[in-house]
Design a protein around this motif. Structure first.
Motif, PDB file in Angstrom:
ATOM      1  N   GLN A  12       0.823  -1.211   0.000  1.00 29.52           N
ATOM      2  CA  GLN A  12       0.000   0.000   0.000  1.00 29.52           C
ATOM      3  C   GLN A  12       0.858   1.261   0.000  1.00 29.52           C
ATOM      4  O   GLN A  12       0.581   2.211  -0.727  1.00 29.52           O
ATOM      5  N   LYS A  13       1.906   1.270   0.822  1.00 31.45           N
ATOM      6  CA  LYS A  13       2.746   2.467   0.955  1.00 31.45           C
ATOM      7  C   LYS A  13       3.704   2.652  -0.215  1.00 31.45           C
ATOM      8  O   LYS A  13       3.967   3.779  -0.643  1.00 31.45           O
ATOM      9  N   TYR A  14       4.279   1.556  -0.686  1.00 32.21           N
ATOM     10  CA  TYR A  14       5.317   1.612  -1.720  1.00 32.21           C
ATOM     11  C   TYR A  14       5.013   0.624  -2.848  1.00 32.21           C
ATOM     12  O   TYR A  14       5.812  -0.268  -3.122  1.00 32.21           O
ATOM     13  N   PRO A  15       3.873   0.740  -3.512  1.00 31.49           N
ATOM     14  CA  PRO A  15       3.456  -0.287  -4.474  1.00 31.49           C
ATOM     15  C   PRO A  15       4.461  -0.577  -5.587  1.00 31.49           C
ATOM     16  O   PRO A  15       4.633  -1.731  -5.982  1.00 31.49           O
ATOM     17  N   ASP A  16       5.148   0.440  -6.063  1.00 31.69           N
ATOM     18  CA  ASP A  16       6.046   0.255  -7.210  1.00 31.69           C
ATOM     19  C   ASP A  16       7.522   0.138  -6.825  1.00 31.69           C
ATOM     20  O   ASP A  16       8.383   0.042  -7.702  1.00 31.69           O
ATOM     21  N   LYS A  17       7.808   0.130  -5.544  1.00 31.62           N
ATOM     22  CA  LYS A  17       9.192  -0.002  -5.085  1.00 31.62           C
ATOM     23  C   LYS A  17       9.639  -1.464  -5.221  1.00 31.62           C
ATOM     24  O   LYS A  17       8.912  -2.384  -4.859  1.00 31.62           O
ATOM     25  N   ILE A  18      10.835  -1.652  -5.751  1.00 33.99           N
ATOM     26  CA  ILE A  18      11.371  -3.003  -5.924  1.00 33.99           C
ATOM     27  C   ILE A  18      11.592  -3.625  -4.549  1.00 33.99           C
ATOM     28  O   ILE A  18      12.267  -3.063  -3.689  1.00 33.99           O
ATOM     29  N   ALA A  19      11.010  -4.816  -4.359  1.00 33.16           N
ATOM     30  CA  ALA A  19      11.102  -5.506  -3.076  1.00 33.16           C
ATOM     31  C   ALA A  19      11.927  -6.780  -3.164  1.00 33.16           C
ATOM     32  O   ALA A  19      12.420  -7.269  -2.155  1.00 33.16           O
ATOM     33  N   VAL A  21      14.786  -8.988  -5.742  1.00 37.72           N
ATOM     34  CA  VAL A  21      15.622  -9.176  -6.927  1.00 37.72           C
ATOM     35  C   VAL A  21      16.140 -10.606  -6.875  1.00 37.72           C
ATOM     36  O   VAL A  21      16.769 -11.008  -5.898  1.00 37.72           O
ATOM     37  N   CYS A  22      15.840 -11.363  -7.907  1.00 36.27           N
ATOM     38  CA  CYS A  22      16.270 -12.758  -7.982  1.00 36.27           C
ATOM     39  C   CYS A  22      16.757 -13.007  -9.407  1.00 36.27           C
ATOM     40  O   CYS A  22      15.958 -12.986 -10.343  1.00 36.27           O
ATOM     41  N   ASN A  23      18.064 -13.186  -9.526  1.00 29.44           N
ATOM     42  CA  ASN A  23      18.696 -13.281 -10.847  1.00 29.44           C
ATOM     43  C   ASN A  23      18.347 -12.027 -11.650  1.00 29.44           C
ATOM     44  O   ASN A  23      18.637 -10.939 -11.199  1.00 29.44           O
ATOM     45  N   ASP A  24      17.704 -12.171 -12.789  1.00 29.49           N
ATOM     46  CA  ASP A  24      17.344 -11.005 -13.602  1.00 29.49           C
ATOM     47  C   ASP A  24      15.934 -10.508 -13.326  1.00 29.49           C
ATOM     48  O   ASP A  24      15.477  -9.541 -13.930  1.00 29.49           O
ATOM     49  N   GLU A  25      15.230 -11.161 -12.433  1.00 30.90           N
ATOM     50  CA  GLU A  25      13.840 -10.815 -12.136  1.00 30.90           C
ATOM     51  C   GLU A  25      13.771  -9.787 -11.009  1.00 30.90           C
ATOM     52  O   GLU A  25      14.453  -9.904  -9.996  1.00 30.90           O
ATOM     53  N   ARG A  26      12.944  -8.779 -11.205  1.00 28.74           N
ATOM     54  CA  ARG A  26      12.717  -7.741 -10.204  1.00 28.74           C
ATOM     55  C   ARG A  26      11.216  -7.625  -9.988  1.00 28.74           C
ATOM     56  O   ARG A  26      10.472  -7.450 -10.939  1.00 28.74           O
ATOM     57  N   LEU A  27      10.804  -7.715  -8.729  1.00 23.25           N
ATOM     58  CA  LEU A  27       9.384  -7.609  -8.403  1.00 23.25           C
ATOM     59  C   LEU A  27       9.163  -6.508  -7.383  1.00 23.25           C
ATOM     60  O   LEU A  27       9.919  -6.376  -6.417  1.00 23.25           O
ATOM     61  N   CYS A  28       8.121  -5.718  -7.606  1.00 25.34           N
ATOM     62  CA  CYS A  28       7.772  -4.671  -6.655  1.00 25.34           C
ATOM     63  C   CYS A  28       6.810  -5.253  -5.616  1.00 25.34           C
ATOM     64  O   CYS A  28       6.276  -6.355  -5.770  1.00 25.34           O
ATOM     65  N   TYR A  29       6.585  -4.496  -4.554  1.00 24.47           N
ATOM     66  CA  TYR A  29       5.722  -4.956  -3.476  1.00 24.47           C
ATOM     67  C   TYR A  29       4.321  -5.317  -3.980  1.00 24.47           C
ATOM     68  O   TYR A  29       3.741  -6.324  -3.568  1.00 24.47           O
ATOM     69  N   LYS A  30       3.776  -4.479  -4.863  1.00 28.75           N
ATOM     70  CA  LYS A  30       2.427  -4.715  -5.370  1.00 28.75           C
ATOM     71  C   LYS A  30       2.358  -6.035  -6.130  1.00 28.75           C
ATOM     72  O   LYS A  30       1.403  -6.807  -5.963  1.00 28.75           O
ATOM     73  N   GLU A  31       3.367  -6.331  -6.952  1.00 29.74           N
ATOM     74  CA  GLU A  31       3.379  -7.582  -7.716  1.00 29.74           C
ATOM     75  C   GLU A  31       3.448  -8.797  -6.799  1.00 29.74           C
ATOM     76  O   GLU A  31       2.721  -9.779  -7.000  1.00 29.74           O
ATOM     77  N   ILE A  58       9.709 -26.580  -4.206  1.00 30.59           N
ATOM     78  CA  ILE A  58      10.186 -25.486  -5.059  1.00 30.59           C
ATOM     79  C   ILE A  58      11.641 -25.172  -4.717  1.00 30.59           C
ATOM     80  O   ILE A  58      12.065 -25.330  -3.573  1.00 30.59           O
ATOM     81  N   ASP A  59      12.388 -24.755  -5.705  1.00 29.42           N
ATOM     82  CA  ASP A  59      13.754 -24.301  -5.454  1.00 29.42           C
ATOM     83  C   ASP A  59      13.720 -22.824  -5.073  1.00 29.42           C
ATOM     84  O   ASP A  59      12.717 -22.138  -5.293  1.00 29.42           O
ATOM     85  N   ASN A  60      14.809 -22.331  -4.511  1.00 27.00           N
ATOM     86  CA  ASN A  60      14.893 -20.912  -4.149  1.00 27.00           C
ATOM     87  C   ASN A  60      14.709 -20.065  -5.404  1.00 27.00           C
ATOM     88  O   ASN A  60      15.435 -20.219  -6.380  1.00 27.00           O
ATOM     89  N   SER A  61      13.721 -19.187  -5.351  1.00 30.81           N
ATOM     90  CA  SER A  61      13.386 -18.355  -6.499  1.00 30.81           C
ATOM     91  C   SER A  61      12.412 -17.271  -6.042  1.00 30.81           C
ATOM     92  O   SER A  61      11.959 -17.282  -4.891  1.00 30.81           O
ATOM     93  N   ALA A  62      12.072 -16.389  -6.961  1.00 26.55           N
ATOM     94  CA  ALA A  62      11.054 -15.381  -6.656  1.00 26.55           C
ATOM     95  C   ALA A  62       9.726 -16.075  -6.366  1.00 26.55           C
ATOM     96  O   ALA A  62       8.981 -15.660  -5.469  1.00 26.55           O
ATOM     97  N   GLU A  63       9.454 -17.160  -7.075  1.00 29.57           N
ATOM     98  CA  GLU A  63       8.208 -17.895  -6.876  1.00 29.57           C
ATOM     99  C   GLU A  63       8.127 -18.495  -5.474  1.00 29.57           C
ATOM    100  O   GLU A  63       7.046 -18.625  -4.909  1.00 29.57           O
ATOM    101  N   SER A  64       9.284 -18.869  -4.907  1.00 29.63           N
ATOM    102  CA  SER A  64       9.252 -19.425  -3.545  1.00 29.63           C
ATOM    103  C   SER A  64       8.825 -18.364  -2.533  1.00 29.63           C
ATOM    104  O   SER A  64       8.112 -18.664  -1.581  1.00 29.63           O
ATOM    105  N   VAL A  65       9.235 -17.136  -2.748  1.00 30.67           N
ATOM    106  CA  VAL A  65       8.830 -16.038  -1.865  1.00 30.67           C
ATOM    107  C   VAL A  65       7.330 -15.790  -2.005  1.00 30.67           C
ATOM    108  O   VAL A  65       6.609 -15.639  -1.011  1.00 30.67           O
TER     109      VAL A  65
END
Length: 106
Positions: A12-19, A21-31, A58-65
């Motif tokens: 809610q506070k930082y929707p577009d801030k990158i939360a 980073v996993c390899n080349d993938e970057r996800l923001c809080y909202k995503e 699952i292996d360690n990845s953005a999907e695991s988070v």
């Protein structure tokens, strides 16, 4: 405060801030929050209830988070399993964790 509540507040506070980073993938809080909510809905529709234990293969990845937060949003407890674990260890965890649900996330 629950960990998933911290994610929701940050989304809610930082929707577009990158939360994350996993390899080349970057996800923001909202995503992360939106994808975790979608996974949580899947678990609930599959019959997961509050306090159930969910084993996630699952292996360690953005999907695991995302999966971890999704389980928490569903009110359940996660049991993380990895392909790098020896079969005897996987078997032991599955036999003794009390997990009522097993899913593979890819």
């Amino acid at each position: 405060m629950l960990v998933n509540t911290i994610l929701e507040n940050s989304a809610q506070k930082y929707p577009d801030k990158i939360a994350l980073v996993c390899n080349d993938e970057r996800l923001c809080y909202k995503e992360i929050n939106n994808k975790a909510a979608k996974f949580s809905s899947y678990l609930i529709k599959a019959g997961i209830k509050r306090h159930d234990r969910v084993a996630i293969f699952i292996d360690n990845s953005a999907e695991s988070v995302i999966a971890l937060f999704g389980v928490l949003k569903a009110g359940a407890t996660f049991v993380m399993l990895s392909a790098s674990m020896k079969p005897t260890k996987l078997n032991y965890i599955l036999q003794n964790s009390g997990a009522s649900f097993l899913t593979e996330v890819s």
